[in-house]
Design a protein around this motif. Sequence first.
Motif, PDB file in Angstrom:
ATOM      1  N   MET A 146      35.404  53.338  41.775  1.00 47.73           N
ATOM      2  CA  MET A 146      36.030  52.244  41.038  1.00 47.73           C
ATOM      3  C   MET A 146      36.960  52.792  39.953  1.00 47.73           C
ATOM      4  O   MET A 146      38.054  52.272  39.724  1.00 47.73           O
ATOM      5  CB  MET A 146      34.966  51.350  40.408  1.00 47.73           C
ATOM      6  CG  MET A 146      34.142  50.528  41.387  1.00 47.73           C
ATOM      7  SD  MET A 146      35.142  49.403  42.392  1.00 47.73           S
ATOM      8  CE  MET A 146      35.296  50.349  43.909  1.00 47.73           C
ATOM      9  N   THR A 170      42.246  46.227  43.980  1.00 45.74           N
ATOM     10  CA  THR A 170      41.352  46.423  42.838  1.00 45.74           C
ATOM     11  C   THR A 170      42.138  46.478  41.532  1.00 45.74           C
ATOM     12  O   THR A 170      41.752  45.867  40.537  1.00 45.74           O
ATOM     13  CB  THR A 170      40.520  47.701  43.004  1.00 45.74           C
ATOM     14  OG1 THR A 170      41.376  48.808  43.294  1.00 45.74           O
ATOM     15  CG2 THR A 170      39.519  47.539  44.138  1.00 45.74           C
ATOM     16  N   GLU A 212      42.251  43.382  38.719  1.00 47.35           N
ATOM     17  CA  GLU A 212      41.930  43.683  37.319  1.00 47.35           C
ATOM     18  C   GLU A 212      43.018  43.161  36.395  1.00 47.35           C
ATOM     19  O   GLU A 212      42.745  42.508  35.382  1.00 47.35           O
ATOM     20  CB  GLU A 212      41.747  45.187  37.120  1.00 47.35           C
ATOM     21  CG  GLU A 212      41.445  45.563  35.676  1.00 47.35           C
ATOM     22  CD  GLU A 212      41.252  47.054  35.480  1.00 47.35           C
ATOM     23  OE1 GLU A 212      41.611  47.550  34.394  1.00 47.35           O
ATOM     24  OE2 GLU A 212      40.735  47.727  36.387  1.00 47.35           O
ATOM     25  N   GLN A 248      37.960  40.720  48.507  1.00 47.85           N
ATOM     26  CA  GLN A 248      38.614  42.026  48.385  1.00 47.85           C
ATOM     27  C   GLN A 248      37.992  42.916  49.444  1.00 47.85           C
ATOM     28  O   GLN A 248      36.781  43.120  49.455  1.00 47.85           O
ATOM     29  CB  GLN A 248      38.377  42.602  46.987  1.00 47.85           C
ATOM     30  CG  GLN A 248      38.580  44.103  46.872  1.00 47.85           C
ATOM     31  CD  GLN A 248      40.041  44.529  46.964  1.00 47.85           C
ATOM     32  OE1 GLN A 248      40.894  44.002  46.259  1.00 47.85           O
ATOM     33  NE2 GLN A 248      40.333  45.477  47.848  1.00 47.85           N
ATOM     34  N   MET A 276      36.301  45.638  50.926  1.00 41.88           N
ATOM     35  CA  MET A 276      35.557  46.714  50.281  1.00 41.88           C
ATOM     36  C   MET A 276      34.165  46.762  50.901  1.00 41.88           C
ATOM     37  O   MET A 276      33.594  45.720  51.220  1.00 41.88           O
ATOM     38  CB  MET A 276      35.470  46.421  48.779  1.00 41.88           C
ATOM     39  CG  MET A 276      34.964  47.543  47.916  1.00 41.88           C
ATOM     40  SD  MET A 276      35.044  47.083  46.155  1.00 41.88           S
ATOM     41  CE  MET A 276      36.800  47.295  45.839  1.00 41.88           C
ATOM     42  N   PHE A 311      30.083  48.746  46.873  1.00 42.39           N
ATOM     43  CA  PHE A 311      31.282  48.854  46.051  1.00 42.39           C
ATOM     44  C   PHE A 311      31.654  47.517  45.407  1.00 42.39           C
ATOM     45  O   PHE A 311      32.157  47.486  44.291  1.00 42.39           O
ATOM     46  CB  PHE A 311      32.441  49.412  46.885  1.00 42.39           C
ATOM     47  CG  PHE A 311      32.296  50.857  47.226  1.00 42.39           C
ATOM     48  CD1 PHE A 311      32.946  51.835  46.484  1.00 42.39           C
ATOM     49  CD2 PHE A 311      31.486  51.265  48.281  1.00 42.39           C
ATOM     50  CE1 PHE A 311      32.804  53.183  46.791  1.00 42.39           C
ATOM     51  CE2 PHE A 311      31.337  52.610  48.591  1.00 42.39           C
ATOM     52  CZ  PHE A 311      32.000  53.570  47.841  1.00 42.39           C
ATOM     53  N   THR A 312      31.432  46.411  46.111  1.00 42.22           N
ATOM     54  CA  THR A 312      31.797  45.105  45.542  1.00 42.22           C
ATOM     55  C   THR A 312      30.936  44.770  44.333  1.00 42.22           C
ATOM     56  O   THR A 312      31.432  44.194  43.356  1.00 42.22           O
ATOM     57  CB  THR A 312      31.669  43.992  46.597  1.00 42.22           C
ATOM     58  OG1 THR A 312      30.458  44.152  47.324  1.00 42.22           O
ATOM     59  CG2 THR A 312      32.838  44.021  47.561  1.00 42.22           C
ATOM     60  N   PHE A 364      32.282  46.799  41.506  1.00 41.42           N
ATOM     61  CA  PHE A 364      33.590  46.263  41.134  1.00 41.42           C
ATOM     62  C   PHE A 364      33.426  44.998  40.295  1.00 41.42           C
ATOM     63  O   PHE A 364      34.066  44.847  39.245  1.00 41.42           O
ATOM     64  CB  PHE A 364      34.386  45.981  42.404  1.00 41.42           C
ATOM     65  CG  PHE A 364      35.778  45.454  42.185  1.00 41.42           C
ATOM     66  CD1 PHE A 364      36.632  46.040  41.266  1.00 41.42           C
ATOM     67  CD2 PHE A 364      36.246  44.367  42.917  1.00 41.42           C
ATOM     68  CE1 PHE A 364      37.919  45.564  41.069  1.00 41.42           C
ATOM     69  CE2 PHE A 364      37.527  43.878  42.734  1.00 41.42           C
ATOM     70  CZ  PHE A 364      38.367  44.477  41.800  1.00 41.42           C
ATOM     71  N   ARG A 419      32.125  45.789  36.781  1.00 39.00           N
ATOM     72  CA  ARG A 419      33.151  46.344  35.889  1.00 39.00           C
ATOM     73  C   ARG A 419      34.113  45.260  35.410  1.00 39.00           C
ATOM     74  O   ARG A 419      34.454  45.190  34.228  1.00 39.00           O
ATOM     75  CB  ARG A 419      33.924  47.457  36.616  1.00 39.00           C
ATOM     76  CG  ARG A 419      34.935  48.164  35.718  1.00 39.00           C
ATOM     77  CD  ARG A 419      35.519  49.378  36.400  1.00 39.00           C
ATOM     78  NE  ARG A 419      36.252  49.014  37.592  1.00 39.00           N
ATOM     79  CZ  ARG A 419      37.488  48.499  37.584  1.00 39.00           C
ATOM     80  NH1 ARG A 419      38.082  48.254  36.443  1.00 39.00           N
ATOM     81  NH2 ARG A 419      38.106  48.226  38.701  1.00 39.00           N
ATOM     82  N   GLU A 443      29.331  39.430  41.870  1.00 42.99           N
ATOM     83  CA  GLU A 443      29.258  39.484  43.322  1.00 42.99           C
ATOM     84  C   GLU A 443      28.515  38.233  43.786  1.00 42.99           C
ATOM     85  O   GLU A 443      27.449  37.903  43.271  1.00 42.99           O
ATOM     86  CB  GLU A 443      28.514  40.736  43.780  1.00 42.99           C
ATOM     87  CG  GLU A 443      28.468  40.885  45.295  1.00 42.99           C
ATOM     88  CD  GLU A 443      27.647  42.083  45.737  1.00 42.99           C
ATOM     89  OE1 GLU A 443      28.184  42.946  46.439  1.00 42.99           O
ATOM     90  OE2 GLU A 443      26.457  42.149  45.364  1.00 42.99           O
TER      91      GLU A 443
END
Length: 361
Positions: A95, A185, A189, A206, A208, A212-213, A216, A219, A230
């Motif tokens: 990320m 990503t 953002e 997205q 991914m 990872f999601t 993401f 963050r 998520e």
Amino acid sequence: MTNRIKVFIVDDSAVVRQVLTGVLASDPQIEIIGTAADPILAQEKMMSEWPDVIVLDVEMPRMDGITFLKKIMAEHPTRVLICSTLTETGAATTMQALAAGAVGFVTKPKLGLKSFLSDSSSEMIRAVKQAAQATPRNFGRILPTASASSGATQGTTQAAPKAASTSMAESSNKIIAIGTSTGGTQALELLLTSLPRVCPGIVIVQHMPEKFTAMFAERLNSICELEVREAKNGDRVNMGRALIAPGGMHMRLLRSGAFFNVEVCDGPPVNRHKPSVDVLFKSVAALTRDNALGIIMTGMGDDGARGLREMHDAGAHTIAQDEASCVVFGMPKEAIKLGGVDRIVSLSNIAAEINHFSKDS
């Protein structure tokens, strides 16, 4: 690209360098121009011939991959493909790399590495070819520090809850559906951090993989006024909330009385993707009319183009990110060709379009 794609591999594992070289060089469109065990050696070697794509490990001696990536993007923006382990720590680092300007990533296990890389040869080759079509961009974004995103440093995947006012707990009567892939990503953002807390509910796909999601979303939640999480099956689409489809699962919009919620479900890949933008957009088209806004952003391929056209035909407002601000113009371009786009907008102006849609009665 008419000439062969020049690739440079940076990885401290001699096995990875050897196997990746063999895998990628087996394709006639790819040329391996060099390898290095660490970024400092890589810099010296690349001065004589600069690659089109760098395949970069993140954990290396002398200089870590993130520091090297930021240096490259500041001095000589280049398409960088991160090679990361399928762990929570690997996901968090990936990320950071995507936020710093990497155009994509490939995953590798900690064990059985040689056989995995050989078995995944077609995926590796495709990832390099996709990276070669991207436009490297340095948006100048820096990730939150460890104190601002402690969950990522501790390996958790739960986004910190945000204090919600009564109005923010209300179900959204307008829906914003966003689909994106390569370059998404960074784009998400920039977009989501530009939006106010008072905003219609947002549902996002997205491209991914699993794990990872969650990282993401966590963050983004730490740096956005919106609540970003998520999605879980049955989650309500509330004002001030953005739900990101989990990697490896599709997400659909459902209506329950006066409320919207999401269904997170398994199923075969659609357009080679799971989650698929088309799956989300088509479900939005079936339930909404002019109370929906569909946005298709940077990404490879055509996932989402048909779904956005269905949204458009159902009366929804539709936007495509413009070519100049995309890392890859594939998905927006295909949506425009199908006639499903009302407006073509620069990434920097999409937040204003959302704000206008939010206030328009």
